[in-house]
Scaffold this motif. Structure first.
Motif, PDB file in Angstrom:
ATOM      1  N   THR A 165      44.548  49.379  43.611  1.00 56.51           N
ATOM      2  CA  THR A 165      45.184  49.015  45.006  1.00 56.51           C
ATOM      3  C   THR A 165      45.532  47.495  44.891  1.00 56.51           C
ATOM      4  O   THR A 165      44.745  46.579  44.590  1.00 56.51           O
ATOM      5  CB  THR A 165      44.397  49.388  45.975  1.00 56.51           C
ATOM      6  OG1 THR A 165      43.042  48.679  46.213  1.00 56.51           O
ATOM      7  CG2 THR A 165      44.076  50.929  45.866  1.00 56.51           C
ATOM      8  N   PRO A 166      46.548  47.170  45.673  1.00 57.33           N
ATOM      9  CA  PRO A 166      46.983  45.979  45.922  1.00 57.33           C
ATOM     10  C   PRO A 166      45.628  45.077  46.539  1.00 57.33           C
ATOM     11  O   PRO A 166      45.677  43.593  46.069  1.00 57.33           O
ATOM     12  CB  PRO A 166      48.103  45.901  46.909  1.00 57.33           C
ATOM     13  CG  PRO A 166      48.725  47.164  46.776  1.00 57.33           C
ATOM     14  CD  PRO A 166      47.589  48.193  46.519  1.00 57.33           C
ATOM     15  N   GLU A 167      44.804  45.833  47.270  1.00 59.52           N
ATOM     16  CA  GLU A 167      43.926  45.027  48.025  1.00 59.52           C
ATOM     17  C   GLU A 167      42.797  44.644  46.858  1.00 59.52           C
ATOM     18  O   GLU A 167      42.361  43.393  46.834  1.00 59.52           O
ATOM     19  CB  GLU A 167      43.386  45.683  49.170  1.00 59.52           C
ATOM     20  CG  GLU A 167      44.128  45.775  50.286  1.00 59.52           C
ATOM     21  CD  GLU A 167      45.160  46.951  50.171  1.00 59.52           C
ATOM     22  OE1 GLU A 167      46.236  46.996  50.780  1.00 59.52           O
ATOM     23  OE2 GLU A 167      44.766  47.885  49.275  1.00 59.52           O
ATOM     24  N   MET A 168      42.361  45.478  46.135  1.00 53.59           N
ATOM     25  CA  MET A 168      41.507  45.394  45.002  1.00 53.59           C
ATOM     26  C   MET A 168      42.178  44.457  43.860  1.00 53.59           C
ATOM     27  O   MET A 168      41.302  43.507  43.715  1.00 53.59           O
ATOM     28  CB  MET A 168      40.943  46.742  44.331  1.00 53.59           C
ATOM     29  CG  MET A 168      39.767  46.594  43.481  1.00 53.59           C
ATOM     30  SD  MET A 168      39.484  48.101  42.540  1.00 53.59           S
ATOM     31  CE  MET A 168      38.977  48.992  43.839  1.00 53.59           C
ATOM     32  N   ARG A 169      43.117  44.585  43.376  1.00 52.20           N
ATOM     33  CA  ARG A 169      43.688  43.803  42.406  1.00 52.20           C
ATOM     34  C   ARG A 169      43.874  42.487  42.829  1.00 52.20           C
ATOM     35  O   ARG A 169      43.688  41.536  42.004  1.00 52.20           O
ATOM     36  CB  ARG A 169      45.194  44.559  42.009  1.00 52.20           C
ATOM     37  CG  ARG A 169      45.553  43.875  40.753  1.00 52.20           C
ATOM     38  CD  ARG A 169      46.839  44.728  40.395  1.00 52.20           C
ATOM     39  NE  ARG A 169      48.015  44.496  41.059  1.00 52.20           N
ATOM     40  CZ  ARG A 169      48.617  45.174  41.783  1.00 52.20           C
ATOM     41  NH1 ARG A 169      47.957  46.524  42.226  1.00 52.20           N
ATOM     42  NH2 ARG A 169      49.805  44.963  42.444  1.00 52.20           N
ATOM     43  N   GLY A 170      44.326  42.423  44.088  1.00 56.29           N
ATOM     44  CA  GLY A 170      44.780  40.832  44.485  1.00 56.29           C
ATOM     45  C   GLY A 170      43.230  40.229  44.671  1.00 56.29           C
ATOM     46  O   GLY A 170      43.188  38.903  44.203  1.00 56.29           O
ATOM     47  N   GLY A 171      42.310  41.138  45.128  1.00 54.02           N
ATOM     48  CA  GLY A 171      40.834  40.020  45.296  1.00 54.02           C
ATOM     49  C   GLY A 171      40.326  39.809  43.823  1.00 54.02           C
ATOM     50  O   GLY A 171      40.079  38.669  43.738  1.00 54.02           O
ATOM     51  N   VAL A 172      40.674  40.581  42.915  1.00 58.83           N
ATOM     52  CA  VAL A 172      40.011  40.430  41.588  1.00 58.83           C
ATOM     53  C   VAL A 172      41.010  39.178  40.794  1.00 58.83           C
ATOM     54  O   VAL A 172      39.933  38.436  40.073  1.00 58.83           O
ATOM     55  CB  VAL A 172      39.912  41.712  40.812  1.00 58.83           C
ATOM     56  CG1 VAL A 172      39.660  41.390  39.271  1.00 58.83           C
ATOM     57  CG2 VAL A 172      39.000  42.776  41.339  1.00 58.83           C
ATOM     58  N   MET A 173      42.142  39.236  41.073  1.00 56.46           N
ATOM     59  CA  MET A 173      42.772  38.560  40.238  1.00 56.46           C
ATOM     60  C   MET A 173      42.843  36.980  40.924  1.00 56.46           C
ATOM     61  O   MET A 173      42.718  35.859  40.271  1.00 56.46           O
ATOM     62  CB  MET A 173      44.363  38.717  40.300  1.00 56.46           C
ATOM     63  CG  MET A 173      44.757  39.874  39.632  1.00 56.46           C
ATOM     64  SD  MET A 173      44.168  39.798  37.845  1.00 56.46           S
ATOM     65  CE  MET A 173      45.198  38.357  37.331  1.00 56.46           C
ATOM     66  N   GLU A 174      42.504  37.140  42.554  1.00 53.33           N
ATOM     67  CA  GLU A 174      42.155  35.648  42.974  1.00 53.33           C
ATOM     68  C   GLU A 174      40.851  35.373  42.201  1.00 53.33           C
ATOM     69  O   GLU A 174      40.707  33.985  42.264  1.00 53.33           O
ATOM     70  CB  GLU A 174      42.185  35.682  44.503  1.00 53.33           C
ATOM     71  CG  GLU A 174      41.666  34.865  45.306  1.00 53.33           C
ATOM     72  CD  GLU A 174      42.557  33.424  45.203  1.00 53.33           C
ATOM     73  OE1 GLU A 174      41.896  32.467  45.735  1.00 53.33           O
ATOM     74  OE2 GLU A 174      43.699  33.570  45.332  1.00 53.33           O
ATOM     75  N   LEU A 175      39.960  35.997  42.398  1.00 53.63           N
ATOM     76  CA  LEU A 175      38.565  35.468  41.801  1.00 53.63           C
ATOM     77  C   LEU A 175      38.843  34.797  40.351  1.00 53.63           C
ATOM     78  O   LEU A 175      38.131  34.024  40.038  1.00 53.63           O
ATOM     79  CB  LEU A 175      37.671  36.671  41.763  1.00 53.63           C
ATOM     80  CG  LEU A 175      36.190  36.337  41.107  1.00 53.63           C
ATOM     81  CD1 LEU A 175      35.580  35.418  41.938  1.00 53.63           C
ATOM     82  CD2 LEU A 175      35.400  37.442  41.153  1.00 53.63           C
ATOM     83  N   ILE A 176      39.299  35.772  39.430  1.00 54.64           N
ATOM     84  CA  ILE A 176      39.482  35.382  38.140  1.00 54.64           C
ATOM     85  C   ILE A 176      40.470  34.017  38.122  1.00 54.64           C
ATOM     86  O   ILE A 176      39.992  33.076  37.399  1.00 54.64           O
ATOM     87  CB  ILE A 176      40.332  36.598  37.392  1.00 54.64           C
ATOM     88  CG1 ILE A 176      39.325  37.602  37.147  1.00 54.64           C
ATOM     89  CG2 ILE A 176      40.830  35.945  35.839  1.00 54.64           C
ATOM     90  CD1 ILE A 176      40.224  38.794  36.530  1.00 54.64           C
ATOM     91  N   GLY A 177      41.500  33.840  38.957  1.00 56.06           N
ATOM     92  CA  GLY A 177      42.233  32.610  38.779  1.00 56.06           C
ATOM     93  C   GLY A 177      41.353  31.506  39.298  1.00 56.06           C
ATOM     94  O   GLY A 177      41.690  30.405  38.659  1.00 56.06           O
ATOM     95  N   ARG A 178      40.631  31.542  40.385  1.00 55.94           N
ATOM     96  CA  ARG A 178      39.623  30.533  40.846  1.00 55.94           C
ATOM     97  C   ARG A 178      38.735  30.153  39.768  1.00 55.94           C
ATOM     98  O   ARG A 178      38.296  28.873  39.528  1.00 55.94           O
ATOM     99  CB  ARG A 178      39.126  31.017  42.107  1.00 55.94           C
ATOM    100  CG  ARG A 178      39.966  30.886  43.385  1.00 55.94           C
ATOM    101  CD  ARG A 178      39.128  31.004  44.713  1.00 55.94           C
ATOM    102  NE  ARG A 178      38.142  32.008  44.747  1.00 55.94           N
ATOM    103  CZ  ARG A 178      36.832  31.986  44.833  1.00 55.94           C
ATOM    104  NH1 ARG A 178      36.320  30.826  44.422  1.00 55.94           N
ATOM    105  NH2 ARG A 178      36.079  33.143  44.770  1.00 55.94           N
ATOM    106  N   PHE A 179      38.302  31.096  39.109  1.00 59.08           N
ATOM    107  CA  PHE A 179      37.227  30.919  37.970  1.00 59.08           C
ATOM    108  C   PHE A 179      37.989  30.128  36.899  1.00 59.08           C
ATOM    109  O   PHE A 179      37.473  28.957  36.239  1.00 59.08           O
ATOM    110  CB  PHE A 179      36.917  32.487  37.285  1.00 59.08           C
ATOM    111  CG  PHE A 179      36.137  32.259  36.195  1.00 59.08           C
ATOM    112  CD1 PHE A 179      34.801  31.508  36.075  1.00 59.08           C
ATOM    113  CD2 PHE A 179      36.452  32.709  34.815  1.00 59.08           C
ATOM    114  CE1 PHE A 179      34.015  31.631  34.889  1.00 59.08           C
ATOM    115  CE2 PHE A 179      35.748  32.504  33.667  1.00 59.08           C
ATOM    116  CZ  PHE A 179      34.445  31.910  33.931  1.00 59.08           C
TER     117      PHE A 179
END
Length: 336
Positions: free
Chosen positions: A292-306
């Motif tokens: 979902t956009p919410e899940m994908r967005g949260g995961v990609m935000e975490l990976i990007g910050r990492f």
């Protein structure tokens, strides 16, 4: 390098996507694809999973581009537009699991030739996570590594595991290794499995995205694995489980409803990864990068910050009781 086909019309990624043919050191032709960023601050080496191909990660590449990262992806031998390895193009097959490292070597050599912006980071999903773990253990030149549902073990019942070992081993001796593993078929999963019972995503839009790609370009599709592939995968995951984790910042995301790879193996590995962080994604299935956009967005935000700050983000909540709770409830890893 020779230009290769690239299906931008179904990738839904950045508009600058391009692909090339690479020849590995053992003579296999594989396809690599690149999405740039307007002012890249680094490059993500993206290792797809079994059955996958470059275009499937168009939307993920778009998310990474927004954070300033180029994405360099690969079709593994035997899938996508890379050379198929048997007379049956739908069979997921490899002679030796170590052969995938030839593909990695060709990818790295090409990244050097293209002078892709550094630092480089690894993002690896499912089977790509197995290949990627071996690669970072062998010195892959990346600053950090992120894994999504990595295939560090294959999920199956305890009673089925000995049968899988014996059947896959015996098939090689009898010359039947190219036959499909039991329970699989020469069909594209997303074209045969209804959305309601799929193990990949809970997002109808993302599942339709996969279906549309499969219908538009059936040559990208792949069916079940061969018995020989199964034996090689079981052998490689067992060998990797016995090796220590490398001294490299690591983030792993795992869906709480994972039902394809073995969560216990992932939990055990991350429990002994120095500077490693495991994030369990509530309600996530196998492909949390494509939900979902919410899940994908949260995961990609975490990976990007990492990728922005690997050491800091890897240690942010690794000792949090909230993060540890679902991990502690999991079963111990199996070593076979």
């Amino acid at each position: 390098m020779e230009n290769a086909p690239f299906f931008a019309d179904v990738a839904d990624g950045p508009t600058d996507g391009a692909a090339w043919w690479l020849i590995t050191e053992d003579g296999v032709r594989v396809r690599a694809g690149l999405w740039g960023a307007s002012k890249p601050r680094g490059t993500v080496l993206l290792f797809p999973g079994r059955t996958e191909y470059i275009e499937k990660y168009g939307r993920a590449a778009g998310d990474l581009a927004k954070r300033g990262y180029a994405t360099f992806a690969l079709d593994w031998r035997g899938q996508g537009l890379s050379d198929r390895l048997t007379g049956d193009a739908m069979s997921g097959h490899v002679m030796r699991f170590s052969d995938y490292q030839h593909d990695v070597n060709a990818m790295i050599a090409t990244a050097d030739t293209l002078d892709l912006p550094r630092p480089w980071h690894l993002l690896a999903h499912s089977m790509g996570g197995c290949i990627g773990l071996r690669a970072v253990m062998d010195g892959l030149p990346v600053q950090s590594c992120a894994f999504s549902g990595p295939m560090w073990g294959i999920k199956m019942s305890g009673s089925l595991r000995p049968l899988a070992w014996s059947l896959s081993w015996g098939s090689r001796k009898l010359g039947l290794g190219e036959r499909y593993a039991p329970g699989t078929e020469p069909e594209n999963y997303v074209l045969t499995e209804p959305f309601a019972t799929n193990k990949l995503t809970s997002c109808p839009d993302m599942y339709q995205y996969m279906i549309d790609q499969a219908l538009a370009y059936p040559e990208l599709g792949l069916g079940g694995p061969s018995l020989h592939w199964l034996y090689e995968a079981l052998s490689e995951t067992r060998a990797l489980a016995r090796k220590p984790s490398p001294d490299l910042p690591c983030l792993t995301v795992l869906g709480s409803e994972e039902d394809i790879v073995d969560p216990a193996r992932i939990i055990e590995r991350m429990s002994r990864w120095p500077g490693g962080r495991l994030e369990v994604i509530e309600s996530g299935r196998h492909e949390v990068l494509m939900d979902t956009p919410e899940m994908r967005g949260g995961v990609m935000e975490l990976i990007g910050r990492f990728f922005d700050a690997p050491e800091r983000v890897a240690c942010e909540t690794s000792s949090s009781k909230d993060r540890a709770r679902p991990v502690a409830a999991a079963a111990p890893a199996r070593q076979s």
